[in-house]
Design a protein around this motif. Structure first.
Motif, mmCIF file in Angstrom:
data_model
loop_
_atom_site.group_PDB
_atom_site.id
_atom_site.type_symbol
_atom_site.label_atom_id
_atom_site.label_comp_id
_atom_site.label_asym_id
_atom_site.label_seq_id
_atom_site.Cartn_x
_atom_site.Cartn_y
_atom_site.Cartn_z
ATOM 1 N N LEU A 135 -21.498 6.623 -4.265
ATOM 2 C CA LEU A 135 -23.011 6.552 -4.718
ATOM 3 C C LEU A 135 -23.145 8.074 -5.341
ATOM 4 O O LEU A 135 -22.878 9.190 -4.596
ATOM 5 N N LYS A 136 -23.273 8.396 -5.772
ATOM 6 C CA LYS A 136 -24.651 9.527 -5.757
ATOM 7 C C LYS A 136 -26.446 9.476 -5.983
ATOM 8 O O LYS A 136 -26.893 9.221 -6.575
ATOM 9 N N PRO A 137 -26.094 10.415 -4.932
ATOM 10 C CA PRO A 137 -27.682 10.754 -4.510
ATOM 11 C C PRO A 137 -28.334 11.829 -5.351
ATOM 12 O O PRO A 137 -28.290 12.491 -6.190
ATOM 13 N N PRO A 138 -30.006 11.482 -4.945
ATOM 14 C CA PRO A 138 -30.563 10.446 -4.795
ATOM 15 C C PRO A 138 -30.366 9.197 -5.052
ATOM 16 O O PRO A 138 -30.572 8.880 -6.567
ATOM 17 N N GLY A 139 -30.510 8.018 -4.560
ATOM 18 C CA GLY A 139 -30.947 6.790 -5.423
ATOM 19 C C GLY A 139 -30.746 5.530 -3.947
ATOM 20 O O GLY A 139 -31.374 6.078 -2.623
ATOM 21 N N SER A 140 -31.541 4.669 -4.459
ATOM 22 C CA SER A 140 -31.294 3.499 -3.575
ATOM 23 C C SER A 140 -30.827 1.794 -4.030
ATOM 24 O O SER A 140 -30.238 1.808 -5.922
ATOM 25 N N LEU A 141 -30.582 0.984 -3.669
ATOM 26 C CA LEU A 141 -29.554 0.023 -3.935
ATOM 27 C C LEU A 141 -30.268 -1.599 -2.768
ATOM 28 O O LEU A 141 -30.372 -0.670 -1.978
ATOM 29 N N SER A 142 -30.532 -2.755 -3.889
ATOM 30 C CA SER A 142 -30.674 -3.329 -2.985
ATOM 31 C C SER A 142 -29.104 -3.904 -2.025
ATOM 32 O O SER A 142 -28.810 -4.417 -3.307
ATOM 33 N N ILE A 143 -29.905 -5.080 -1.410
ATOM 34 C CA ILE A 143 -28.621 -6.004 -0.293
ATOM 35 C C ILE A 143 -29.504 -7.128 0.371
ATOM 36 O O ILE A 143 -30.301 -6.237 1.106
ATOM 37 N N GLY A 144 -29.891 -8.109 -0.816
ATOM 38 C CA GLY A 144 -30.113 -9.558 -0.575
ATOM 39 C C GLY A 144 -31.969 -8.744 -0.098
ATOM 40 O O GLY A 144 -32.019 -8.149 -0.817
ATOM 41 N N ALA A 145 -32.350 -9.577 1.330
ATOM 42 C CA ALA A 145 -34.209 -8.641 1.118
ATOM 43 C C ALA A 145 -33.953 -7.459 1.770
ATOM 44 O O ALA A 145 -35.322 -7.078 2.222
ATOM 45 N N ALA A 146 -32.961 -6.934 2.174
ATOM 46 C CA ALA A 146 -32.792 -5.176 2.272
ATOM 47 C C ALA A 146 -32.847 -4.427 1.170
ATOM 48 O O ALA A 146 -31.988 -4.397 0.415
ATOM 49 N N THR A 147 -33.459 -3.287 1.571
ATOM 50 C CA THR A 147 -33.991 -1.758 0.622
ATOM 51 C C THR A 147 -32.323 -0.715 1.234
ATOM 52 O O THR A 147 -32.983 -0.449 2.176
ATOM 53 N N VAL A 148 -31.404 -0.418 1.018
ATOM 54 C CA VAL A 148 -30.973 0.925 1.092
ATOM 55 C C VAL A 148 -31.521 2.548 0.182
ATOM 56 O O VAL A 148 -30.155 2.617 -0.500
ATOM 57 N N SER A 149 -31.951 3.059 1.279
ATOM 58 C CA SER A 149 -32.482 4.475 -0.338
ATOM 59 C C SER A 149 -31.275 5.283 1.547
ATOM 60 O O SER A 149 -30.753 5.485 1.928
ATOM 61 N N TYR A 150 -30.896 6.795 0.053
ATOM 62 C CA TYR A 150 -29.457 7.479 0.757
ATOM 63 C C TYR A 150 -29.900 8.849 -0.480
ATOM 64 O O TYR A 150 -30.705 8.858 -1.425
ATOM 65 N N MET A 151 -30.048 10.075 0.749
ATOM 66 C CA MET A 151 -30.242 11.221 -0.091
ATOM 67 C C MET A 151 -29.338 12.545 0.760
ATOM 68 O O MET A 151 -28.482 11.676 1.613
ATOM 69 N N GLN A 152 -28.625 12.884 -0.437
ATOM 70 C CA GLN A 152 -27.974 14.365 0.628
ATOM 71 C C GLN A 152 -28.552 15.669 1.308
ATOM 72 O O GLN A 152 -29.264 15.498 1.106
ATOM 73 N N ILE A 153 -27.394 14.558 2.031
ATOM 74 C CA ILE A 153 -28.459 16.368 3.640
ATOM 75 C C ILE A 153 -27.468 17.364 3.676
ATOM 76 O O ILE A 153 -25.982 17.392 3.685
ATOM 77 N N ASN A 154 -27.790 17.929 4.116
ATOM 78 C CA ASN A 154 -26.590 19.283 4.491
ATOM 79 C C ASN A 154 -25.510 19.131 5.305
ATOM 80 O O ASN A 154 -25.489 19.716 6.597
#
Ligand SMILES: [Zn+2]
Ligand SMILES: [Zn+2]
Length: 301
Positions: A135-154
């Motif tokens: 994964l290249k942050p930031p972004g999001s993807l769908s997994i069935g009925a769920a959504t997972v978002s991601y960001m780079q943290i420190n």
């Protein structure tokens, strides 16, 4: 959405008589959506017990599908993976999601974790089907009925924060992370900070605030105390005060005081929990120090 904590200790696993209540297992969270999706965040040593639980379900019959998200690949977040029994059942499928690392090969890291000289089954010979996604942050993807978002943290290299949304509920993990004003740990952060210190700190904080805003459950890094962080600001971890700051900005329903310092006995983890609870008195935010087996069932909206 039901969330179960399988490991809450930071840095390395341990077993000590003074640490029974909060346990010695390292990071692993399981998110079970009411629509059936299994989302696992991190594979610290806590994942072994999760594996046993999943083996009693469809994963024991070779019919399980789960998505595993790795905040990063430090030992305490991957060490349990070889001992996760559903990996050894043909028919199960695991989608592994990690950050795309600029200076390392993810496949190589997993191959090393299962190197035949240190573990009997090589990574590419596991019985379950393994799919690796970077994964290249930031972004999001769908997994069935769920959504997972991601960001780079420190935190070192590229470490990801995750926000899982499903059925109108959400679970957000912002750990491991250092205090941005004190150290710039993430890949590319120092360069941006040096170009515009105030602007960078402000935009990082704002991105983090928006990421975690109004989440039901917020997991924060509370490895250090105000005293123990002195001289260790660049070790990549935060304090209860930093968790309080984020909680006041984002107003979660539950604040999880995660990544207990392996040197802390139960009495000091309880003191940490009480300190944060006292600071949040009068608000609707419930603070808890997690332990293996802690479950928060959010249901659906
Ligand atoms: Zn860690
Ligand atoms: Zn780490």
């Amino acid at each position: 959405m039901k969330i179960t904590f399988y490991g809450a200790r930071g840095s390395y696993p341990l077993s000590d008589a003074t640490q029974r209540q909060f346990g010695g297992h390292t990071t692993c969270f399981h998110v079970e959506c009411t629509t059936g999706e299994h989302i696992i965040i991190d594979a610290g040593t806590g994942i072994r017990a999760l594996g046993d639980r999943l083996m009693q379900k469809e994963f024991g019959r070779g019919e399980g599908v789960a998505h595993m998200f790795f905040t990063h690949t430090h030992w305490d977040h991957i060490l349990g993976l070889p001992f996760f029994n559903p990996l050894f059942i043909r028919g199960n499928t695991f989608h592994l999601h990690t950050a795309k690392l600029p200076y390392a090969n993810i496949q190589g890291i997993f191959n090393g974790l299962f190197n035949p000289d240190i573990f009997p089954v090589p990574f590419n010979e596991l019985d379950a089907q393994i799919e690796l996604t970077e994964l290249k942050p930031p972004g999001s993807l769908s997994i069935g009925a769920a959504t997972v978002s991601y960001m780079q943290i420190n935190h070192n290299n590229i470490t990801l924060g995750f926000r899982v949304e499903a059925g109108g509920r959400s679970f957000t993990v912002v750990s491991d992370n250092a205090i941005i004003e004190l150290a710039r740990m993430g890949d590319g952060f120092a360069k941006k900070y040096n170009a515009d210190p105030e602007g960078f700190v402000q935009s990082y904080r704002e991105a983090q605030r928006r990421f975690a805003l109004n989440t039901d459950v917020l997991v924060c890094d509370t490895h250090f105390t105000a005293e123990t962080i002195q001289g260790r600001e660049h070790w990549g971890h935060s304090t209860p005060d930093e968790a309080l700051r984020l909680a006041r900005e984002c107003t979660p329903r539950h604040l999880i005081l995660h990544h207990h310092d392996p040197e802390l006995p139960d009495t000091e983890v309880i003191a940490k929990e009480r300190y944060v609870q006292a600071a949040l008195e009068g608000t609707d935010i419930k603070a808890v120090a997690p332990y293996p087996g802690l479950t928060i069932d959010l249901g659906d909206t």
